[in-house]
Write a protein that holds these residues in place. Structure first.
Motif, PDB file in Angstrom:
ATOM      1  N   PRO A  99      16.395   5.846  -3.102  1.00  0.00           N
ATOM      2  CA  PRO A  99      17.206   4.628  -2.814  1.00  0.00           C
ATOM      3  C   PRO A  99      18.439   4.545  -3.430  1.00  0.00           C
ATOM      4  N   THR A 100      19.481   4.482  -2.804  1.00  0.00           N
ATOM      5  CA  THR A 100      21.080   4.101  -3.229  1.00  0.00           C
ATOM      6  C   THR A 100      20.821   2.484  -3.469  1.00  0.00           C
ATOM      7  N   GLN A 101      22.055   2.089  -4.008  1.00  0.00           N
ATOM      8  CA  GLN A 101      22.082   0.546  -4.416  1.00  0.00           C
ATOM      9  C   GLN A 101      22.565  -0.060  -2.967  1.00  0.00           C
ATOM     10  N   ALA A 102      23.191   0.581  -2.015  1.00  0.00           N
ATOM     11  CA  ALA A 102      23.035   0.152  -0.504  1.00  0.00           C
ATOM     12  C   ALA A 102      21.675   0.135   0.228  1.00  0.00           C
ATOM     13  N   ASP A 103      20.853   1.062  -0.053  1.00  0.00           N
ATOM     14  CA  ASP A 103      19.583   1.318   0.294  1.00  0.00           C
ATOM     15  C   ASP A 103      18.748   0.052  -0.259  1.00  0.00           C
ATOM     16  N   TRP A 104      18.877  -0.013  -1.284  1.00  0.00           N
ATOM     17  CA  TRP A 104      18.023  -1.169  -2.205  1.00  0.00           C
ATOM     18  C   TRP A 104      18.377  -2.573  -1.611  1.00  0.00           C
ATOM     19  N   ALA A 105      19.562  -2.695  -1.276  1.00  0.00           N
ATOM     20  CA  ALA A 105      20.144  -3.998  -0.777  1.00  0.00           C
ATOM     21  C   ALA A 105      19.225  -4.028   0.503  1.00  0.00           C
ATOM     22  N   LYS A 106      19.149  -3.054   1.354  1.00  0.00           N
ATOM     23  CA  LYS A 106      18.241  -3.291   2.631  1.00  0.00           C
ATOM     24  C   LYS A 106      16.912  -3.571   2.355  1.00  0.00           C
ATOM     25  N   LEU A 107      16.220  -2.812   1.419  1.00  0.00           N
ATOM     26  CA  LEU A 107      15.017  -2.958   1.156  1.00  0.00           C
ATOM     27  C   LEU A 107      14.472  -4.056   0.573  1.00  0.00           C
ATOM     28  N   SER A 108      15.376  -4.692  -0.396  1.00  0.00           N
ATOM     29  CA  SER A 108      15.114  -5.995  -1.091  1.00  0.00           C
ATOM     30  C   SER A 108      15.136  -7.259  -0.071  1.00  0.00           C
ATOM     31  N   ARG A 109      15.584  -6.774   1.220  1.00  0.00           N
ATOM     32  CA  ARG A 109      15.636  -7.970   2.199  1.00  0.00           C
ATOM     33  C   ARG A 109      14.001  -7.814   2.462  1.00  0.00           C
ATOM     34  N   VAL A 110      13.586  -6.779   2.932  1.00  0.00           N
ATOM     35  CA  VAL A 110      12.206  -6.563   3.291  1.00  0.00           C
ATOM     36  C   VAL A 110      11.185  -7.164   2.224  1.00  0.00           C
ATOM     37  N   PHE A 111      11.582  -6.682   1.122  1.00  0.00           N
ATOM     38  CA  PHE A 111      10.871  -7.350  -0.171  1.00  0.00           C
ATOM     39  C   PHE A 111      10.803  -8.878  -0.202  1.00  0.00           C
TER      40      PHE A 111
ATOM     41  N   SER B 166       0.813  -1.164  -0.017  1.00  0.00           N
ATOM     42  CA  SER B 166      -0.041   0.066   0.142  1.00  0.00           C
ATOM     43  C   SER B 166       0.850   1.459  -0.012  1.00  0.00           C
ATOM     44  N   LEU B 167       0.272   2.233  -0.357  1.00  0.00           N
ATOM     45  CA  LEU B 167       1.114   3.724  -0.338  1.00  0.00           C
ATOM     46  C   LEU B 167       1.550   3.885   1.250  1.00  0.00           C
ATOM     47  N   ALA B 168       0.904   3.504   1.968  1.00  0.00           N
ATOM     48  CA  ALA B 168       1.407   3.800   3.392  1.00  0.00           C
ATOM     49  C   ALA B 168       2.405   2.982   3.430  1.00  0.00           C
ATOM     50  N   ASN B 169       2.481   1.634   3.249  1.00  0.00           N
ATOM     51  CA  ASN B 169       3.694   0.824   3.491  1.00  0.00           C
ATOM     52  C   ASN B 169       4.927   1.538   2.885  1.00  0.00           C
ATOM     53  N   ILE B 170       4.593   1.915   1.709  1.00  0.00           N
ATOM     54  CA  ILE B 170       5.810   2.356   0.905  1.00  0.00           C
ATOM     55  C   ILE B 170       6.246   3.577   1.592  1.00  0.00           C
ATOM     56  N   LYS B 171       5.475   4.426   1.984  1.00  0.00           N
ATOM     57  CA  LYS B 171       5.765   5.782   2.594  1.00  0.00           C
ATOM     58  C   LYS B 171       6.700   5.136   3.863  1.00  0.00           C
ATOM     59  N   ASP B 172       6.215   4.233   4.602  1.00  0.00           N
ATOM     60  CA  ASP B 172       7.108   3.877   5.901  1.00  0.00           C
ATOM     61  C   ASP B 172       8.395   3.432   5.406  1.00  0.00           C
ATOM     62  N   LEU B 173       8.582   2.702   4.110  1.00  0.00           N
ATOM     63  CA  LEU B 173       9.917   2.021   3.862  1.00  0.00           C
ATOM     64  C   LEU B 173      10.839   3.252   3.321  1.00  0.00           C
ATOM     65  N   LEU B 174      10.079   4.328   2.601  1.00  0.00           N
ATOM     66  CA  LEU B 174      11.024   5.509   2.193  1.00  0.00           C
ATOM     67  C   LEU B 174      11.276   6.233   3.350  1.00  0.00           C
ATOM     68  N   SER B 175      10.460   6.240   4.311  1.00  0.00           N
ATOM     69  CA  SER B 175      10.701   7.220   5.619  1.00  0.00           C
ATOM     70  C   SER B 175      12.254   6.607   6.299  1.00  0.00           C
ATOM     71  N   THR B 176      12.635   5.538   5.996  1.00  0.00           N
ATOM     72  CA  THR B 176      13.835   4.788   6.533  1.00  0.00           C
ATOM     73  C   THR B 176      14.969   5.344   5.819  1.00  0.00           C
ATOM     74  N   LEU B 177      14.901   6.062   4.781  1.00  0.00           N
ATOM     75  CA  LEU B 177      15.868   6.946   4.038  1.00  0.00           C
ATOM     76  C   LEU B 177      16.137   8.085   4.627  1.00  0.00           C
ATOM     77  N   PRO B 178      17.511   8.439   4.836  1.00  0.00           N
ATOM     78  CA  PRO B 178      17.812   9.726   5.377  1.00  0.00           C
ATOM     79  C   PRO B 178      17.528  10.832   4.313  1.00  0.00           C
ATOM     80  N   ASP B 179      17.170  11.915   4.718  1.00  0.00           N
ATOM     81  CA  ASP B 179      17.257  13.360   4.074  1.00  0.00           C
ATOM     82  C   ASP B 179      15.905  12.931   2.795  1.00  0.00           C
TER      83      ASP B 179
END
Length: 158
Positions: free
Chosen positions: A81-93, A64-77
């Protein structure tokens, strides 16, 4: 480091293959950053193109967009998502995908055991009526408010 170039909402829409209204909606929901120009138009960092792509991928995965917003909120500033951020997010996926696979595998096993039966029995079928807790209250529409049931019965006796 030079500031990131800013682009128009139309540019973002064209590059992502989406309607301007969708880009505006994402901005209003806080999913993508934007600023107002002196003329009152929205301007976006060019990297928003990748952020919109991330949102669309996540939506296609059932988030959901709420879930996506939560995921994106873990990114600073509020960054893309950078390549390192994507590696972390892909584990969640991947965890999400594994849970879906397990649920679908369980459903498949239930269907294979049920297809020959054809009962669709409210009392016995694990697929059609799984964990029926309301049945203990009796037959009929047990979840309706008693006043609504009474009004329905009175209006249909006429």
């Amino acid at each position: 480091m030079a500031p990131e170039p800013m682009v128009s909402i139309g540019f973002i829409a064209k590059r992502t293959g989406n309607a301007v209204s969708l880009i505006r909606y994402y901005a209003n929901e806080g999913l993508i950053p934007s600023v107002r120009t002196s003329g009152g138009n929205r301007a976006f960092p060019r990297s928003v193109i990748r952020r919109v792509s991330f949102i669309l991928i996540a939506q296609n995965m059932g988030y959901s967009l709420a879930n996506i917003k939560d995921l994106l909120s873990t990114l600073p500033d509020n960054r893309t998502p950078t390549q390192a951020d994507w590696a972390k997010l892909s584990r969640v996926f991947n965890e999400h995908i594994e849970a879906k696979i397990a649920a679908l595998t369980s459903l498949k096993a239930s269907l294979e055991g049920c297809i020959g039966c054809g009962c669709l029995s409210l009392e016995r079928c694990r697929l059609y009526n799984s964990d029926d807790k309301v049945a203990a209250q009796g037959s009929g529409a047990q979840l309706l408010d008693e006043n609504v049931q009474s009004q329905f019965l009175v209006s249909h006796k006429k």
